[in-house]
Scaffold this active site. Structure first.
Site, PDB file in Angstrom:
ATOM      1  CD  GLN A 147      53.880  21.253  73.586  1.00 50.67           C
ATOM      2  OE1 GLN A 147      54.244  21.820  74.624  1.00 50.67           O
ATOM      3  NE2 GLN A 147      54.327  20.060  73.249  1.00 50.67           N
ATOM      4  N   GLY A 148      49.890  24.014  71.447  1.00 47.46           N
ATOM      5  CA  GLY A 148      48.535  24.199  71.980  1.00 47.46           C
ATOM      6  C   GLY A 148      48.041  22.939  72.670  1.00 47.46           C
ATOM      7  CE1 TYR A 149      50.927  19.294  72.374  1.00 45.66           C
ATOM      8  CE2 TYR A 149      51.682  18.184  74.364  1.00 45.66           C
ATOM      9  CZ  TYR A 149      51.705  18.309  72.993  1.00 45.66           C
ATOM     10  OH  TYR A 149      52.489  17.469  72.255  1.00 45.66           O
ATOM     11  CB  SER A 150      47.295  23.636  79.090  1.00 46.90           C
ATOM     12  OG  SER A 150      48.333  22.847  79.590  1.00 46.90           O
ATOM     13  CB  SER A 182      55.465  28.981  76.284  1.00 46.91           C
ATOM     14  OG  SER A 182      55.171  28.384  77.508  1.00 46.91           O
ATOM     15  CD  GLU A 265      63.118  18.960  73.903  1.00 48.67           C
ATOM     16  OE1 GLU A 265      63.901  19.891  73.711  1.00 48.67           O
ATOM     17  OE2 GLU A 265      61.987  19.101  74.388  1.00 48.67           O
ATOM     18  CD  GLU A 398      51.404  19.081  93.717  1.00 46.68           C
ATOM     19  OE1 GLU A 398      51.621  19.567  92.586  1.00 46.68           O
ATOM     20  OE2 GLU A 398      51.838  19.602  94.767  1.00 46.68           O
TER      21      GLU A 398
END
Lengths: 413, 389
Positions: A147-150, A182, A265, A398
């Site tokens: 998953q290419g998010y951050s 990941s 999920e 946070e």
């Protein structure tokens, strides 16, 4: 034995007892649970052989073999509709499967993005062609997803991402950098969030693209973590050509899709994690009973007991939360801030459990996380280090507290 | 299933009506204004409770009560905590019927439950010995002459003495590792009962020290039994559920008021609730209150979990103390003034957290049981997971 099971290619040992389809069709939840437990236990023992219960079972090579075996035997697409090859299990039954999986302390899956995020997203937002192309190999675990998010500049503030996708004829030209991805090092495909309209602010102008990681211009560089393992990666896209038909759900609709995907999920995400936490808590008690500590056994020390009581109460509360969330998800109640509360409590409780384990190990903490001579072959050390990640990944503590304060309590942003 | 829906409806009805009438009667403004007479407030609230039929909530229908059970009790007690109900509810409507049921099986206190449900008998709990230990090492109460019994001894921290028709003298004495002796008797207020008022930490709950001087008890009203600790825990489950639920109500009220204040109060040009230091403090309180409520509901259902009563008491006390403390802190200087109602939350939370057992005791019981279950599992574990209800 069903035909799906015989499709297993890697010569896994033959599996006695009822097949997956027969188990799925059992009328009663308790029978289903018992059959799942039995199936998983036999299958894992057969596949792991002498490595059963040992650290080697949790290494990448075995994890992938085990996941392939499960999927090819039919344990995939548990909640998907039958016409797309799924098992159409109810949420409570999916939770039962994941609980039994966790109770066995079976190796963690590798392709969780594929099964948990990509599949359900395509079922909801994908074109017919995308479903035809991607779902069958996913069910058999033949393609692994990440998953290419951050991005380096977009962590907690995900909407500030700058990876660009520019439409050029029948392609998008993709450029930018992703980080903390990941399993990109073992993945075949990446579910990418990219900016398709820089004129729109933040949440607008973002799209979802399905990117073949073997495309020219893709570079994957593993990041070594504090555990010594390297499951995280940097992924560089340097003018990568992505076919336009790999756009999911229409241009500039990516943010909404990503948010919906995060909720897929909801009902079943935490159930196995809490079961695993409970098992680790029991494991800790056995460790503490076997560990000499300050003139007695660690398990009898008042300070250890004080901390232990706190953990028992928190795990109890987590279990009740999971039941509540599953109940809500099953009855179709829209998600509240409970998911954030559970993520927060789970990750911080897990961290405290491993803190306590390290406290009682005394000088043995000097043994490294991959040292076979360490207690549990170094798993305490390894998990101690890994639990530092759990209060960061999938939304830091946070951010979770901000979400609770703003959405559940209505405090100003 | 229909039965369950009917029960759900009944619980919902109880909650709605309790919320409505208790909100109207909430004494917080009066109490924080100072000079309020807590005895008068309690007398008013008790009239309300009687009109609503709450004294008989836990009394079986066969004795004229509502036979509600712990789930209804948890709902009502939480509302009482949130709206600062004053009055001898715990002793009269929870402890009384539990003791009456135990005594009734031995042919004692046969009229007590009905008298409670009818509102004729109002109990003040007299359970704390001079040493303060709720389970004492040695007896302090004495009964002479079983045919015309007379009771002597002292009890501390007796709540709502002014409203009581009877003092429910109660003594639990440890006998060996896992057994206790239990002595109980409803002693009529009046001759032979000397009440000395004490300054109350929780100003919404008047207290007194009581001296029984050969006080007469009705024949057949003295109960003296020996119980296992497990049986005592089971006997007191409604008491713990009521206390924990009331703590959850106090916690929720403190949190709601702290949040409202943080949205309103401006400093540095914005509401203080926009600052993460405030947000994160209150988010933690939210999580604790939500967990405590789940734990109390679970303890009230009384199924599978042996840990449920202790966990409920622990989480509820922690939630109430944390939320009340946060409410004070968020208000800054105002928080430490009598005029703010924050202190009323803190004081009630402290009183309830120490009733019928301490957090330290619950923690010890919980961890003893957990360690024993792991190291010497008595029976194969029964998995009570999702979907197998």
């Amino acid at each position: 034995m069903t035909c799906v099971e015989t499709a297993a290619p890697d010569a896994a040992p033959a599996h006695p007892g009822p097949g997956v389809q027969a188990i799925v069709e059992l009328p009663d939840d308790a029978q289903f649970r018992a059959a799942v437990r039995d199936w998983l236990d036999r299958a894992l023992r057969a596949l792991a052989g002498a490595d059963f219960g040992r650290a080697a079972m949790h290494e990448m090579r075995f994890r992938r073999r085990w996941e392939d075996h499960l999927c090819q035997a039919g344990w995939s697409g548990l909640g998907w509709p039958r016409r797309h090859g799924g098992k159409e299990l109810s949420l409570p039954r999916q939770a039962i499967f994941h609980e039994e999986y966790a109770r066995l302390q079976a190796p963690l899956p590798v392709n969780m993005i594929g099964h948990g995020i990509v599949g359900p997203t395509l079922l909801l937002y994908g074109s017919e062609e995308q479903k035809q192309r991607f779902l069958p190999p996913l069910l058999l675990n033949r393609e692994v997803w990440c998953q290419g998010y951050s991005e380096p500049g977009a962590g907690s503030d995900l909407a500030s991402l700058t990876t660009r996708a520019v439409r050029a004829d029948r392609f998008y030209r993709l450029s930018g950098q992703k980080i903390w991805t990941s399993f990109a090092n073992v993945a075949d495909w990446c579910f990418v969030l990219a900016r398709t309209d820089p004129a729109q602010k933040r949440h607008g102008g973002i799209s979802v693209l399905l990117v073949d990681l073997r495309s020219p211009g893709v570079t994957v560089r593993p990041i070594r973590q504090i555990t010594g393992e390297a499951d995280y990666n940097e992924v560089f896209f340097d003018d990568v050509r992505v076919p336009a038909e790999n756009l999911v759900g229409g241009e500039n609709n990516g943010w909404g899709i990503a948010m919906a995907a995060a909720g897929f999920e909801r009902g079943t995400y935490f159930a196995p994690r809490i079961v695993r936490l409970q098992a680790e808590l029991e494991e800790f008690v056995r460790l503490a009973a076997a560990t000499p500590f300050e003139g007695g056994r660690a398990v009898d020390h008042p300070s250890v007991r004080e901390h232990l009581a706190r953990l028992v109460v928190d795990v109890h509360a987590l279990r009740l939360n999971v039941q509540e969330i599953l109940h809500q998800a099953t009855s179709g109640t829209p998600p509240g801030a409970e998911g954030s509360a559970v993520k927060l409590l789970w990750s911080e409780t897990h961290q405290r459990l491993l803190d306590l384990a390290m406290d009682i190990l005394g000088p043995h903490v000097q043994l490294g996380p991959q040292e076979p001579a360490a207690p549990r072959e170094g798993r305490w050390q390894r998990d101690y280090l890994w639990t530092r990640a759990e209060t960061i990944l999938a939304g830091t503590s946070e951010i979770m507290r901000n979400i609770i304060a703003e959405r559940a309590l209505g405090l100003p942003r | 299933m229909t039965g369950d829906f009917a029960a759900q409806d009944e619980l919902q009805l109880l909650q709605d009506s309790a919320r409505r009438v208790l909100a109207d009667a909430c004494p917080l403004k009066e109490l924080s204004a100072g000079g309020a007479d807590a005895v008068a407030i309690a007398a008013r609230h008790w009239q309300l409770a009687k009109a609503m039929g709450w004294p008989g909530l836990m009394v079986p229908e066969s004795a004229g009560g509502a036979g509600m059970g712990c789930r209804g009790l948890a709902i009502l007690a939480e509302e009482m905590g949130a709206q600062f109900f004053c009055g001898p509810f715990l002793a009269t409507a929870v402890v009384g019927p539990a003791i009456a049921a135990l005594a009734g099986r031995r042919g004692r206190m046969t009229g007590l439950a009905r008298a409670i449900a009818e509102g004729a008998t109002v109990l003040a709990g007299a359970a704390v010995p001079a040493g303060g230990q709720w389970i004492a090492a040695a007896p302090e109460l004495g009964v002479e002459n079983d045919a015309a019994p007379r009771l002597s001894g002292t009890r501390e921290l007796v709540e709502h003495p002014a409203l009581a028709t009877h003092f429910l003298a109660l003594e639990i004495v440890r006998r060996g590792a896992d057994r206790v002796g239990l002595l109980a008797a409803p002693v009529p207020a009046g001759t032979g009962v000397v009440s000395v008022p004490r300054q109350a930490f929780d100003v919404s709950c008047p207290i007194a020290s009581i001296r029984f001087e050969r006080a007469a008890v009705a024949p057949g009203d003295v109960l003296s039994v020996e119980l296992s600790l497990d049986a005592l825990t089971a006997l007191l489950r409604p008491v713990h559920v009521a206390i924990a639920a009331e703590l959850v109500g106090v916690a929720q009220s403190a949190l709601d008021r702290a949040v409202a204040y943080a949205k309103e109060r401006r400093q540095f040009g914005q509401p203080i609730g926009a600052f993460q230091a405030i947000k994160h403090r209150l988010a933690d309180a939210f999580v604790l209150v939500a967990n405590a409520r789940l734990a109390v509901r679970q303890a009230a259902r009384g199924d599978d979990e042996p840990a449920s009563v202790e966990a409920a008491r622990l989480l509820a006390a922690e939630a109430a103390l944390k939320a009340a403390g946060d409410y004070i802190q968020v208000q800054g200087g105002m928080g430490i003034s009598w005029e703010s109602d924050a202190h009323l939350h803190l004081k009630r939370a402290r009183r309830l957290a120490a009733a019928f057992g301490t957090s330290q005791g619950f923690r010890q019981a919980l961890v003893d049981r957990f360690v024993a279950s792991v190291l010497s599992p008595p029976v194969p574990p029964v998995h009570q997971g999702a979907g197998s209800a």
